[in-house]
Design an enzyme around this catalytic site. Sequence first.
Site, PDB file in Angstrom:
ATOM      1  N   HIS A  46       0.805  -1.221   0.000  1.00 42.25           N
ATOM      2  CA  HIS A  46       0.000   0.000   0.000  1.00 42.25           C
ATOM      3  C   HIS A  46       0.839   1.272   0.000  1.00 42.25           C
ATOM      4  CE1 HIS A  46      -3.727  -2.116   0.261  1.00 42.25           C
ATOM      5  NE2 HIS A  46      -3.455  -2.668   1.428  1.00 42.25           N
ATOM      6  N   ARG A  71       7.058  -5.661   3.494  1.00 38.19           N
ATOM      7  CA  ARG A  71       5.764  -6.239   3.125  1.00 38.19           C
ATOM      8  C   ARG A  71       5.680  -6.240   1.606  1.00 38.19           C
ATOM      9  NH1 ARG A  71      -0.340  -4.520   4.916  1.00 38.19           N
ATOM     10  NH2 ARG A  71       0.181  -2.518   3.934  1.00 38.19           N
ATOM     11  N   GLU A 147      -6.022 -11.545   7.573  1.00 39.87           N
ATOM     12  CA  GLU A 147      -6.825 -10.323   7.432  1.00 39.87           C
ATOM     13  C   GLU A 147      -8.134 -10.534   6.674  1.00 39.87           C
ATOM     14  OE1 GLU A 147      -4.386  -7.437   5.427  1.00 39.87           O
ATOM     15  OE2 GLU A 147      -3.480  -8.924   4.113  1.00 39.87           O
ATOM     16  N   ASP A 173      -8.474  -4.723   7.678  1.00 40.04           N
ATOM     17  CA  ASP A 173      -9.060  -5.663   6.726  1.00 40.04           C
ATOM     18  C   ASP A 173      -9.777  -6.802   7.440  1.00 40.04           C
ATOM     19  OD1 ASP A 173      -8.629  -4.662   4.126  1.00 40.04           O
ATOM     20  OD2 ASP A 173      -6.525  -5.189   4.236  1.00 40.04           O
TER      21      ASP A 173
END
Length: 259
Positions: A46, A71, A147, A173
């Site tokens: 993200h 990540r 998530e 999430d």
Amino acid sequence: MKPNKIKSLWADGKPVLNGWLSIANAFTAEILAEQGYDSITIDLQHGVIDYQAAVGMLQAMRASDVMPLVRVPWLDPAAIMKVLDAGAYGVICPMINNRAEAAELVSYVRYPPSGTRSLGPTRANFSAGSNYAAEADDNILCFAMIETAEAFRNVEEIVSTPGLDGVYIGPADLTLGLTGRRYPVGFDREEPEMVDAIQSILAKAHKAGIRAALHCGTPSYAAKAAGWGFDLVTLPNDVRLLASAASASVAEARKLIKS
């Protein structure tokens, strides 16, 4: 190979304080790396960061004692192997929903015979030190993100995946997955059913002998999560820190000028 200090902290019974980078800037990474975090994660999912920027950020953090994690955008062998070759000491992979996907993730992180990772640690040979290929599997951390509703249903089979070091809870999430839009979107969950869900994942991870991490929105919630027993807690990212500091500075200046 330089040892992974996260494992040393865990061996001493201490939680890991993890920072988070979403801005594609080596100087930002260098600044945060000197602020006392135990580890810092570069977010390629993200965050506004591409691979080349991530390499520069890893290089900028090398002078500090912080452990670099990444990540990755998705369960993709190319992305996972490249960040490891670039010197990441751990991978956090989003949207792992079952044991098959968890096993696939582990295979990309580990060299044969434990996995299928291709040998070519171009930068890691220098940043992590000599004998990397022989010692990487003992030092590199592999986290599967929990998530979704499917992942929550399959937690017990996910945490029992051989070679998986831990699960990383994405509470925003997870809340969407378990409750839809019943609650506001965000990190620091206070709803009893979400606290129960988060603590249930934690308990199942520890029962399986692996670690549990939680993404937090505030230091106070991170401290609470560490009190619950989480092994790694993530503090607010660079975007939130910059925005909150700038907002507070402007608000204070306007207040002083007005008075």
